[in-house]
Design a protein around this motif. Structure first.
Motif, PDB file in Angstrom:
ATOM      1  N   UNK A 165       0.856  -1.184   0.000  1.00 31.57           N
ATOM      2  CA  UNK A 165       0.000   0.000   0.000  1.00 31.57           C
ATOM      3  C   UNK A 165       0.889   1.228   0.000  1.00 31.57           C
ATOM      4  N   UNK A 166       0.698   2.110  -0.959  1.00 32.87           N
ATOM      5  CA  UNK A 166       1.493   3.342  -1.035  1.00 32.87           C
ATOM      6  C   UNK A 166       0.598   4.521  -0.688  1.00 32.87           C
ATOM      7  N   UNK A 167       0.936   5.287   0.365  1.00 31.94           N
ATOM      8  CA  UNK A 167       0.051   6.355   0.835  1.00 31.94           C
ATOM      9  C   UNK A 167       0.198   7.673   0.107  1.00 31.94           C
ATOM     10  N   UNK A 168       1.242   7.816  -0.715  1.00 32.22           N
ATOM     11  CA  UNK A 168       1.548   9.129  -1.238  1.00 32.22           C
ATOM     12  C   UNK A 168       0.626   9.545  -2.377  1.00 32.22           C
ATOM     13  N   UNK A 169       0.296  10.828  -2.354  1.00 28.81           N
ATOM     14  CA  UNK A 169      -0.499  11.442  -3.406  1.00 28.81           C
ATOM     15  C   UNK A 169       0.292  12.602  -3.988  1.00 28.81           C
ATOM     16  N   UNK A 170       0.053  12.900  -5.230  1.00 26.99           N
ATOM     17  CA  UNK A 170       0.700  14.044  -5.835  1.00 26.99           C
ATOM     18  C   UNK A 170       0.219  15.328  -5.161  1.00 26.99           C
ATOM     19  N   UNK A 171       1.046  16.351  -5.250  1.00 26.49           N
ATOM     20  CA  UNK A 171       0.696  17.629  -4.623  1.00 26.49           C
ATOM     21  C   UNK A 171      -0.647  18.113  -5.146  1.00 26.49           C
ATOM     22  N   UNK A 172      -1.540  18.424  -4.237  1.00 26.36           N
ATOM     23  CA  UNK A 172      -2.896  18.792  -4.640  1.00 26.36           C
ATOM     24  C   UNK A 172      -3.006  20.276  -4.956  1.00 26.36           C
ATOM     25  N   UNK A 173      -3.899  20.592  -5.872  1.00 26.62           N
ATOM     26  CA  UNK A 173      -4.156  21.982  -6.219  1.00 26.62           C
ATOM     27  C   UNK A 173      -4.726  22.732  -5.025  1.00 26.62           C
ATOM     28  N   UNK A 174      -5.513  22.043  -4.200  1.00 25.56           N
ATOM     29  CA  UNK A 174      -6.094  22.677  -3.017  1.00 25.56           C
ATOM     30  C   UNK A 174      -5.007  23.211  -2.080  1.00 25.56           C
ATOM     31  N   UNK A 175      -3.949  22.437  -1.914  1.00 27.91           N
ATOM     32  CA  UNK A 175      -2.853  22.875  -1.035  1.00 27.91           C
ATOM     33  C   UNK A 175      -2.176  24.120  -1.581  1.00 27.91           C
ATOM     34  N   UNK A 176      -1.989  24.158  -2.888  1.00 27.01           N
ATOM     35  CA  UNK A 176      -1.351  25.321  -3.500  1.00 27.01           C
ATOM     36  C   UNK A 176      -2.232  26.560  -3.376  1.00 27.01           C
ATOM     37  N   UNK A 177      -3.522  26.398  -3.613  1.00 27.56           N
ATOM     38  CA  UNK A 177      -4.461  27.522  -3.512  1.00 27.56           C
ATOM     39  C   UNK A 177      -4.498  28.040  -2.079  1.00 27.56           C
ATOM     40  N   UNK A 178      -4.526  27.122  -1.111  1.00 23.38           N
ATOM     41  CA  UNK A 178      -4.548  27.513   0.294  1.00 23.38           C
ATOM     42  C   UNK A 178      -3.286  28.278   0.668  1.00 23.38           C
ATOM     43  N   UNK A 179      -2.149  27.834   0.151  1.00 28.88           N
ATOM     44  CA  UNK A 179      -0.884  28.513   0.430  1.00 28.88           C
ATOM     45  C   UNK A 179      -0.902  29.938  -0.114  1.00 28.88           C
ATOM     46  N   UNK A 180      -1.355  30.110  -1.347  1.00 31.73           N
ATOM     47  CA  UNK A 180      -1.413  31.446  -1.963  1.00 31.73           C
ATOM     48  C   UNK A 180      -2.388  32.345  -1.211  1.00 31.73           C
ATOM     49  N   UNK A 181      -3.494  31.766  -0.738  1.00 33.39           N
ATOM     50  CA  UNK A 181      -4.486  32.553   0.005  1.00 33.39           C
ATOM     51  C   UNK A 181      -3.905  33.092   1.308  1.00 33.39           C
ATOM     52  N   UNK A 182      -3.026  32.305   1.951  1.00 27.48           N
ATOM     53  CA  UNK A 182      -2.463  32.713   3.235  1.00 27.48           C
ATOM     54  C   UNK A 182      -1.300  33.685   3.094  1.00 27.48           C
ATOM     55  N   UNK A 183      -0.706  33.789   1.915  1.00 28.80           N
ATOM     56  CA  UNK A 183       0.468  34.653   1.729  1.00 28.80           C
ATOM     57  C   UNK A 183       0.244  36.097   2.179  1.00 28.80           C
ATOM     58  N   UNK A 184      -0.920  36.721   1.893  1.00 31.23           N
ATOM     59  CA  UNK A 184      -1.121  38.117   2.316  1.00 31.23           C
ATOM     60  C   UNK A 184      -1.009  38.349   3.819  1.00 31.23           C
ATOM     61  N   UNK A 185      -1.087  37.295   4.626  1.00 32.61           N
ATOM     62  CA  UNK A 185      -0.929  37.467   6.071  1.00 32.61           C
ATOM     63  C   UNK A 185       0.434  38.063   6.411  1.00 32.61           C
ATOM     64  N   UNK A 186       1.401  37.859   5.538  1.00 36.31           N
ATOM     65  CA  UNK A 186       2.750  38.365   5.801  1.00 36.31           C
ATOM     66  C   UNK A 186       2.828  39.887   5.733  1.00 36.31           C
ATOM     67  N   UNK A 187       1.778  40.526   5.254  1.00 33.01           N
ATOM     68  CA  UNK A 187       1.752  41.988   5.228  1.00 33.01           C
ATOM     69  C   UNK A 187       1.440  42.561   6.613  1.00 33.01           C
ATOM     70  N   UNK A 188       0.972  41.706   7.524  1.00 29.12           N
ATOM     71  CA  UNK A 188       0.701  42.139   8.895  1.00 29.12           C
ATOM     72  C   UNK A 188       1.981  41.956   9.708  1.00 29.12           C
ATOM     73  N   UNK A 189       2.509  42.998  10.296  1.00 29.83           N
ATOM     74  CA  UNK A 189       3.792  42.903  11.015  1.00 29.83           C
ATOM     75  C   UNK A 189       3.805  41.808  12.078  1.00 29.83           C
ATOM     76  N   UNK A 190       4.797  40.958  12.035  1.00 30.58           N
ATOM     77  CA  UNK A 190       5.109  39.922  13.020  1.00 30.58           C
ATOM     78  C   UNK A 190       3.950  38.937  13.221  1.00 30.58           C
ATOM     79  N   UNK A 191       2.822  39.443  13.717  1.00 33.07           N
ATOM     80  CA  UNK A 191       1.680  38.568  14.007  1.00 33.07           C
ATOM     81  C   UNK A 191       1.227  37.839  12.752  1.00 33.07           C
ATOM     82  N   UNK A 192       1.203  38.544  11.626  1.00 34.65           N
ATOM     83  CA  UNK A 192       0.767  37.932  10.372  1.00 34.65           C
ATOM     84  C   UNK A 192       1.694  36.818   9.929  1.00 34.65           C
ATOM     85  N   UNK A 193       2.996  37.047  10.059  1.00 36.53           N
ATOM     86  CA  UNK A 193       3.973  36.024   9.681  1.00 36.53           C
ATOM     87  C   UNK A 193       3.849  34.794  10.577  1.00 36.53           C
TER      88      UNK A 193
END
Length: 292
Positions: A165-193
């Motif tokens: 049984x192999x558990x691995x899945x290819x990188x999902x588009x959902x993960x990439x979209x979620x990552x891009x959505x969270x990127x703007x948090x870095x514009x908030x000083x310290x707390x956002x990062x």
């Protein structure tokens, strides 16, 4: 202001206070669960266990050269191409701290790219062997036989046979979209990062035991139920693992030590040697089976 207006303001304030209190209570509960389980220690335990068990080095050494080359190339390219443009944006919201928050952002972006490329094209088999080899080294042979042939011998890596049984899945588009959505948090000083890293850590934590759940034969519903009941511990592990894997070049090494840590944790859960299982799931297999 009229009396009706005052009542509206008071109602809104009361509601806001109630929501804040509830969120604070949930946050405290998650922190307490994480602290009680000791999950945040497993990435560190994995590091020391890996360093003191040379047999587990084989999968990493077999992929070391191409993966280090990939990591150096990605980090160098990202700093050369994206550091100054992103610094120019973050300096307006973070001020002098932008010098440091931009570094964290670029490292996080680099780590994500390296993870996508390496885990999908270079490290899948090596990481699987590391997880399974650690289970064997911790005498979880019965569990591993549910998804892999096990040979006789003493070397945990050499004992690994054909993968059933192999558990691995290819990188999902959902993960990439979620990552891009969270990127703007870095514009908030310290707390956002910090929030960005924690959110990434939570997503990371939810995937660390995919192999363990597969070996146990759990359905998606069983897996989701277990993760929802132990959000704090898995988020804590994922956050520490994410921070370690953000270290330039060494991220590859930490990917393997985090895998060892996840396997050690799985072995302890299976043996019911953690506060998490003794307090909330005294009979793990039977409790999970009730989901269906």
């Amino acid at each position: 202001m009229s009396s009706s207006g005052n009542r509206i303001v008071e109602t809104v304030q009361a509601k806001a206070h109630k929501v804040a209190s509830e969120d604070l209570g949930r946050a405290k509960a998650l922190v307490n669960d994480a602290a009680r389980s000791g999950s945040y220690l497993y990435p560190i335990k994995g590091m020391f266990y890996f360093l003191t068990h040379k047999a587990l080095w084989k999968p990493l050494l077999s992929r070391l050269a191409p993966t280090v080359t990939l990591s150096v190339g990605v980090v160098t390219a990202m700093f050369f191409l994206t550091y100054l443009p992103q610094l120019g944006i973050l300096v307006f919201v973070n001020g002098p701290l932008a010098v440091f928050t931009t570094v964290l952002l670029v490292l996080s972006e680099s780590s994500t790219i390296i993870s996508i490329l390496s885990k999908n094209f270079l490290l899948q088999d090596a990481i699987l062997d590391t997880f399974d080899g650690t289970l064997l080294d911790r005498n979880a042979t019965g569990l591993l036989k549910e998804g892999r042939q096990v040979k006789s011998g003493t070397d945990p890596i050499n004992r690994l046979g054909k993968v059933l049984k192999n558990p691995f899945k290819r990188f999902s588009l959902d993960s990439l979209v979620r990552y891009v959505m969270y990127l703007p948090l870095n514009f908030i000083p310290v707390v956002g990062t910090v929030a960005f890293v924690v959110l990434q850590g939570r997503a990371r934590g939810n995937s660390i035991h995919d192999r363990y759940f597969q070996l146990k034969g759990w359905s998606s519903a069983q897996k989701e139920k277990w993760l929802s009941e132990h959000t704090g511990p898995y988020s804590a592990f994922g956050t520490i693992a994410t921070l370690l894997e953000m270290v330039p070049i060494a991220s590859v090494f930490f990917s393997f030590t985090n895998t060892v840590g996840a396997a050690l944790w799985a072995a302890d859960i299976e043996a019911k040697e953690t506060e998490m299982t003794t307090s909330t799931a005294p009979n793990l297999r039977e409790a999970a089976s009730k989901v269906d």
